[in-house]
Scaffold this motif. Structure first.
Motif, PDB file in Angstrom:
ATOM      1  N   PRO A  36     114.645 -95.722  11.973  1.00 26.91           N
ATOM      2  CA  PRO A  36     114.500 -96.476  13.219  1.00 26.91           C
ATOM      3  C   PRO A  36     113.041 -96.799  13.529  1.00 26.91           C
ATOM      4  CG  PRO A  36     116.040 -94.681  13.521  1.00 26.91           C
ATOM      5  CD  PRO A  36     115.413 -94.493  12.166  1.00 26.91           C
ATOM      6  N   ARG A  59     122.279 -98.100  13.955  1.00 26.65           N
ATOM      7  CA  ARG A  59     121.215 -97.867  14.945  1.00 26.65           C
ATOM      8  C   ARG A  59     121.415 -98.589  16.267  1.00 26.65           C
ATOM      9  NH1 ARG A  59     116.144 -99.220  11.031  1.00 26.65           N
ATOM     10  NH2 ARG A  59     116.969 -98.200   9.194  1.00 26.65           N
ATOM     11  N   ARG A  66     120.430 -98.845  21.799  1.00 22.89           N
ATOM     12  CA  ARG A  66     120.013 -98.006  20.666  1.00 22.89           C
ATOM     13  C   ARG A  66     120.982 -96.830  20.533  1.00 22.89           C
ATOM     14  NH1 ARG A  66     116.702 -98.171  16.347  1.00 22.89           N
ATOM     15  NH2 ARG A  66     114.792 -98.619  17.433  1.00 22.89           N
TER      16      ARG A  66
END
Length: 75
Positions: A36, A59, A66
């Motif tokens: 990420p 993700r 998120r």
């Protein structure tokens, strides 16, 4: 990871040139492919004109939220 790099290349760019165009360090984009990295993910998604959840489904949700798996596992 490889499909994203290939899509960038098909549109006429490399990770290095995409980073240079956006005035960010190249490792930022490279790390976005492996882990990420919000700024890198946003640049890649904007360039490919794809939503974040399509490029990084593990993700991001369809609502552009998120996903934090390490926090979700806590009870």
């Amino acid at each position: 990871k490889h499909a994203i790099k290939a899509a960038i290349y098909r549109k006429g760019k490399t990770l290095a040139s995409l980073a240079k165009d956006n005035k960010i360090p190249e490792p930022t984009l490279r790390s976005a492919l492996n882990k990420p990295c919000k700024s890198g993910e946003l640049i890649i998604a904007a360039f490919l004109e794809k939503p974040l959840f399509e490029l990084f489904p593990e993700r991001w949700t369809k609502e552009n939220q998120r996903i934090y798996p390490r926090y979700n596992q806590r009870t």
